[in-house]
Write an enzyme that holds these catalytic residues in place. Sequence first.
Site, PDB file in Angstrom:
ATOM      1  N   GLY A 242      69.787 -17.956  37.005  1.00 47.49           N
ATOM      2  CA  GLY A 242      68.408 -17.887  37.565  1.00 47.49           C
ATOM      3  C   GLY A 242      67.705 -19.375  37.527  1.00 47.49           C
ATOM      4  CB  SER A 243      64.356 -20.555  37.704  1.00 50.27           C
ATOM      5  OG  SER A 243      63.798 -20.142  36.563  1.00 50.27           O
ATOM      6  N   GLY A 247      66.258 -20.432  32.199  1.00 50.24           N
ATOM      7  CA  GLY A 247      67.335 -20.992  31.476  1.00 50.24           C
ATOM      8  C   GLY A 247      66.878 -21.675  30.097  1.00 50.24           C
ATOM      9  CD  GLU A 264      76.554 -19.387  38.395  1.00 51.13           C
ATOM     10  OE1 GLU A 264      76.582 -19.460  39.285  1.00 51.13           O
ATOM     11  OE2 GLU A 264      77.528 -18.919  37.853  1.00 51.13           O
ATOM     12  CB  CYS A 298      72.813 -21.109  42.589  1.00 51.34           C
ATOM     13  SG  CYS A 298      74.784 -20.327  42.615  1.00 51.34           S
TER      14      CYS A 298
END
Length: 511
Positions: A242-243, A247, A264, A298
């Site tokens: 995610g963002s 994270g 990730e 991403c």
Amino acid sequence: MSQAHSFSLAAETTDILTSLGVAPERLRGGTRTARSPITGEALAQVHDDTQADATAVIARAHAAFLQWRLLPAPKRGELVRLLGEELRANKAALGRLVSIEAGKIVSEGLGEVQEMIDICDFAVGLSRQLYGLTIATERAEHRMMETWHPLGVTGVISAFNFPVAVWAWNAAIALVCGNSVVWKPSEKTPLTALATDALLARALQRFRGEAPDGLAGLLLGGRAVGEMLVDDARVPLVSATGSTAMGRVVGACLAGRFARAILELGGNNAAIVTPTADLDLTLRAVAFAAMGTAGQRCTSLRRLFVHADVYEQLVPRLKQAYASVAIGNPLEQGTLIGPLIDRGAYDAMQDALSAAKDHGGRVFGGERVSVGGLNEAYYVRPALVEIAAQAGPVERETFAPILYVMPYRDLDAAIELHNAVPQGLSSSIFTNDLREAELFVSSRGSDCGIANVNIGPSGAEIGGAFGGEKETGGGRESGSDSWKAYMRRATNTVNYGRSLPLAQGVKFDLG
């Protein structure tokens, strides 16, 4: 689409989910509305899991782990092989569902399911290759070795843009390593998660009862459910996609209880175009990497450094590509750009473009596009922004199709700018100069987990460990030796002699 609401995706979605084995009662009467970004229409009303539900799912997964770890790894691999077979048999249906719920074009929906199949193949082979080392020891008549053991419950938190592949990257590896899995998908894509869970249930049934109940759990809901997964001491590893903002929260919580994290996160990915680059190849690669999936990968290309000597040759052609690209219903053949996931993504894109103008950027594209009069869907023309310096929104990731283009003169300076932002999953250089290519992939070059030459930053393959988002030092859930993140290592020493080495002069009275 030529007419507004000329068809209904809800009925087709229900048919697909039913054919894949999802119980009809899971699609109605819930408090969460699942919508398609293609039309904005409601597809189903799913039920969020409560905190009590989450606690029970995690408890079952922990109990299942205690049994699953006892099966030989190749036997565990047999379950993943069966999952791969179910995915192959239902690739068209699941890929179609990915397109409907996430807004991907048909080829990308199918491609995501193919990644699931690929990682199953990889994991089946891995189940016979969980090797440890034999280590030279300083002690006579001793043998020292390392062994690898299952870790426990693996938590998976996935994002909307790859609604099913991310789970598979984690689950296939975790299962052959001897772990159980609990999955919290994005609240924006619950239907593809239900479908995937149903296909796994079919594989488990074919496994003929050798897998314990609760081996793979699914938790639907918002942030609170995800927080429970992160906070539970019975979950020693959480893989979150995610963002970077997400994270930071997840990473800190896991570190607080000494749990492992695979993160990730967002990628403000960049490419460098040198004077020797093949501009035809570069044009195709840049256009696809920046515009494909409506900039919602991403690994989407977001920053482009173009040498001043070729700037006027490449950038006008890029603008032409941006102006002519097909935008519309991603289910129709010939469409390259589908919708943004929702209004929040559209608003974030417009805010970034406004900020770019404030920093002197010249914006081409970026406007909302009318597709069939669907006012609840958010289609946009990809934006190309010419800007003199890397500042403001260029230094932040916006999850939308925005490409910031900047000229440069010195390659070392371009690499320094390339590395200057904190985010970064992937990177590229376009050059026919061997020295420039080797510099870019060296320790002096790109600081991203992926560094490519003459290919765009998107499209990581299953076999590579990916490298992860550079700000976290995290790694991808699959490829290379990343399986070690799902296991714990032990060093074993065996004394096969009759003596025990002691410090000089030490004696015991043994009677």
